[in-house]
Design a protein around this motif. Structure first.
Motif, PDB file in Angstrom:
ATOM      1  N   LYS A 197      48.390  39.122  34.490  1.00 35.97           N
ATOM      2  CA  LYS A 197      47.993  40.229  33.608  1.00 35.97           C
ATOM      3  C   LYS A 197      46.881  39.814  32.647  1.00 35.97           C
ATOM      4  CE  LYS A 197      51.217  42.142  30.866  1.00 35.97           C
ATOM      5  NZ  LYS A 197      52.351  43.042  30.521  1.00 35.97           N
ATOM      6  N   ALA A 198      46.911  38.577  32.208  1.00 36.44           N
ATOM      7  CA  ALA A 198      45.864  38.111  31.294  1.00 36.44           C
ATOM      8  C   ALA A 198      44.486  38.253  31.932  1.00 36.44           C
ATOM      9  CB  ALA A 198      46.114  36.652  30.910  1.00 36.44           C
ATOM     10  N   ASP A 199      44.394  37.938  33.197  1.00 35.51           N
ATOM     11  CA  ASP A 199      43.129  38.031  33.928  1.00 35.51           C
ATOM     12  C   ASP A 199      42.714  39.487  34.117  1.00 35.51           C
ATOM     13  OD1 ASP A 199      41.070  36.813  35.916  1.00 35.51           O
ATOM     14  OD2 ASP A 199      42.131  38.286  37.137  1.00 35.51           O
ATOM     15  N   TRP A 200      43.656  40.325  34.441  1.00 35.31           N
ATOM     16  CA  TRP A 200      43.384  41.759  34.661  1.00 35.31           C
ATOM     17  C   TRP A 200      42.821  42.388  33.381  1.00 35.31           C
ATOM     18  CZ3 TRP A 200      44.061  44.431  39.260  1.00 35.31           C
ATOM     19  CH2 TRP A 200      44.019  45.816  39.203  1.00 35.31           C
ATOM     20  N   LEU A 201      43.466  42.064  32.266  1.00 29.65           N
ATOM     21  CA  LEU A 201      43.008  42.605  30.979  1.00 29.65           C
ATOM     22  C   LEU A 201      41.624  42.063  30.622  1.00 29.65           C
ATOM     23  CD1 LEU A 201      46.315  42.237  28.925  1.00 29.65           C
ATOM     24  CD2 LEU A 201      45.341  44.352  29.825  1.00 29.65           C
ATOM     25  N   ALA A 237      39.325  41.283  32.508  1.00 29.03           N
ATOM     26  CA  ALA A 237      38.305  41.892  33.352  1.00 29.03           C
ATOM     27  C   ALA A 237      38.058  43.356  32.986  1.00 29.03           C
ATOM     28  CB  ALA A 237      38.715  41.782  34.820  1.00 29.03           C
ATOM     29  N   LEU A 260      40.037  45.928  33.332  1.00 33.58           N
ATOM     30  CA  LEU A 260      40.566  46.909  34.287  1.00 33.58           C
ATOM     31  C   LEU A 260      41.651  47.762  33.635  1.00 33.58           C
ATOM     32  CD1 LEU A 260      40.681  44.510  37.366  1.00 33.58           C
ATOM     33  CD2 LEU A 260      39.047  46.354  36.928  1.00 33.58           C
ATOM     34  N   ALA A 261      41.885  48.915  34.221  1.00 29.19           N
ATOM     35  CA  ALA A 261      42.803  49.887  33.627  1.00 29.19           C
ATOM     36  C   ALA A 261      44.225  49.356  33.573  1.00 29.19           C
ATOM     37  CB  ALA A 261      42.764  51.169  34.443  1.00 29.19           C
ATOM     38  N   THR A 262      44.937  49.758  32.523  1.00 36.87           N
ATOM     39  CA  THR A 262      46.351  49.434  32.386  1.00 36.87           C
ATOM     40  C   THR A 262      47.091  50.693  31.916  1.00 36.87           C
ATOM     41  OG1 THR A 262      45.962  48.656  30.132  1.00 36.87           O
ATOM     42  CG2 THR A 262      46.035  46.981  31.874  1.00 36.87           C
ATOM     43  N   VAL A 263      48.415  50.581  31.908  1.00 35.83           N
ATOM     44  CA  VAL A 263      49.264  51.702  31.513  1.00 35.83           C
ATOM     45  C   VAL A 263      50.179  51.227  30.392  1.00 35.83           C
ATOM     46  CG1 VAL A 263      51.070  53.276  32.299  1.00 35.83           C
ATOM     47  CG2 VAL A 263      49.227  52.631  33.868  1.00 35.83           C
ATOM     48  N   GLY A 264      50.393  52.101  29.392  1.00 40.89           N
ATOM     49  CA  GLY A 264      51.318  51.770  28.315  1.00 40.89           C
ATOM     50  C   GLY A 264      50.645  51.808  26.964  1.00 40.89           C
ATOM     51  N   PRO A 265      51.446  51.869  25.904  1.00 42.27           N
ATOM     52  CA  PRO A 265      50.882  51.982  24.547  1.00 42.27           C
ATOM     53  C   PRO A 265      49.988  50.815  24.159  1.00 42.27           C
ATOM     54  CG  PRO A 265      53.247  51.531  24.477  1.00 42.27           C
ATOM     55  CD  PRO A 265      52.921  51.876  25.892  1.00 42.27           C
ATOM     56  N   GLY A 266      50.238  49.656  24.723  1.00 44.43           N
ATOM     57  CA  GLY A 266      49.420  48.492  24.384  1.00 44.43           C
ATOM     58  C   GLY A 266      47.978  48.620  24.826  1.00 44.43           C
ATOM     59  N   SER A 267      47.724  49.547  25.724  1.00 42.47           N
ATOM     60  CA  SER A 267      46.357  49.707  26.229  1.00 42.47           C
ATOM     61  C   SER A 267      45.493  50.547  25.308  1.00 42.47           C
ATOM     62  CB  SER A 267      46.393  50.355  27.621  1.00 42.47           C
ATOM     63  OG  SER A 267      46.929  51.661  27.547  1.00 42.47           O
TER      64      SER A 267
END
Lengths: 67, 146
Positions: free
Chosen positions: B8-12, B14, B16-23
């Motif tokens: 997830k660290a790499d995805w963030l 980069a 890229l889209a995520t789901v959830g309040p943290g985004s």
């Protein structure tokens, strides 16, 4: 043994119907996760917990960084 | 079964889209300008300067064939536009941040060092955009973060 995958490969797999599994604790999953991911925390990874996954499609598991 | 080793660290990082309040928080990738000029090392300053005129930033980022950042040309470099190759005058290895860098502390660090803009790249060094400090300050002001 799981096959290591780079981000680009993961995106390819997702494009072909792969299933995503986040193994972090539920509160971390709830806060933010990859689109389409389901949560099976590592500490609760039992045969019953993974029974809902489609064994006919690729499965991509991820943690925060390395498992 | 595949292991997305970088996770997830790499995805963030980069962007890229995520789901959830943290985004929902302000991150560098979210406020970065994406329509910026790029060129490759063998292209001329004249070519690069021409692209800057139609872009959202005053500089030009020198990248390789897969958009990995190699250097940057500032407005002053481009003012000497001519047939000189971009790679011979670019500033090598400009500072970069990842897309998931929190904007508020980043803006503070940039202000302390009088940095007006910073390149945003993914973990592989590929260009995502440029975060202009004034844009970020305005975004934070809108949500009461400054």
């Amino acid at each position: 043994v799981p096959t290591p995958a780079h981000r680009d490969r993961v995106r390819e797999l997702l494009g072909t119907g792969a299933q995503l599994v986040e193994v972090l604790p539920a509160h971390e999953y709830d806060d933010e996760h990859l689109p389409g991911a389901v949560n099976i925390p590592l500490k609760r990874m039992t045969p019953e917990a993974v029974a809902g996954l489609d064994q006919g499609r690729p499965i991509v598991v991820y943690c925060w960084d390395s498992l | 079964v595949y292991d997305y080793v970088a996770g997830k660290a790499d995805w963030l990082a980069a962007g890229l889209a995520t789901v959830g309040p943290g985004s929902a928080g302000y991150r560098a990738g979210a406020v970065a300008r994406q329509g910026i000029a790029t060129c490759e090392t063998e292209e001329t300053l004249a070519d690069a300067g021409g692209r800057v005129a139609d872009s959202d930033w005053t500089g030009c980022v020198v990248v390789n064939s897969v958009r990995v950042v190699l250097g940057v040309l500032g407005a002053e470099d481009l003012a000497a536009a001519g047939e000189v190759a971009a790679g011979s005058v670019m500033r090598i290895g400009p500072p970069t941040v990842r897309a998931n860098e929190e904007v508020a502390p980043l803006v503070e660090r940039m202000a302390a060092r009088a940095i007006d803009s910073i390149l945003v790249t993914d973990p592989d060094g590929r260009l995502l955009g440029v975060m202009v400090r004034a844009d970020a300050e305005a975004a934070l002001a809108r949500v009461g973060g400054l």
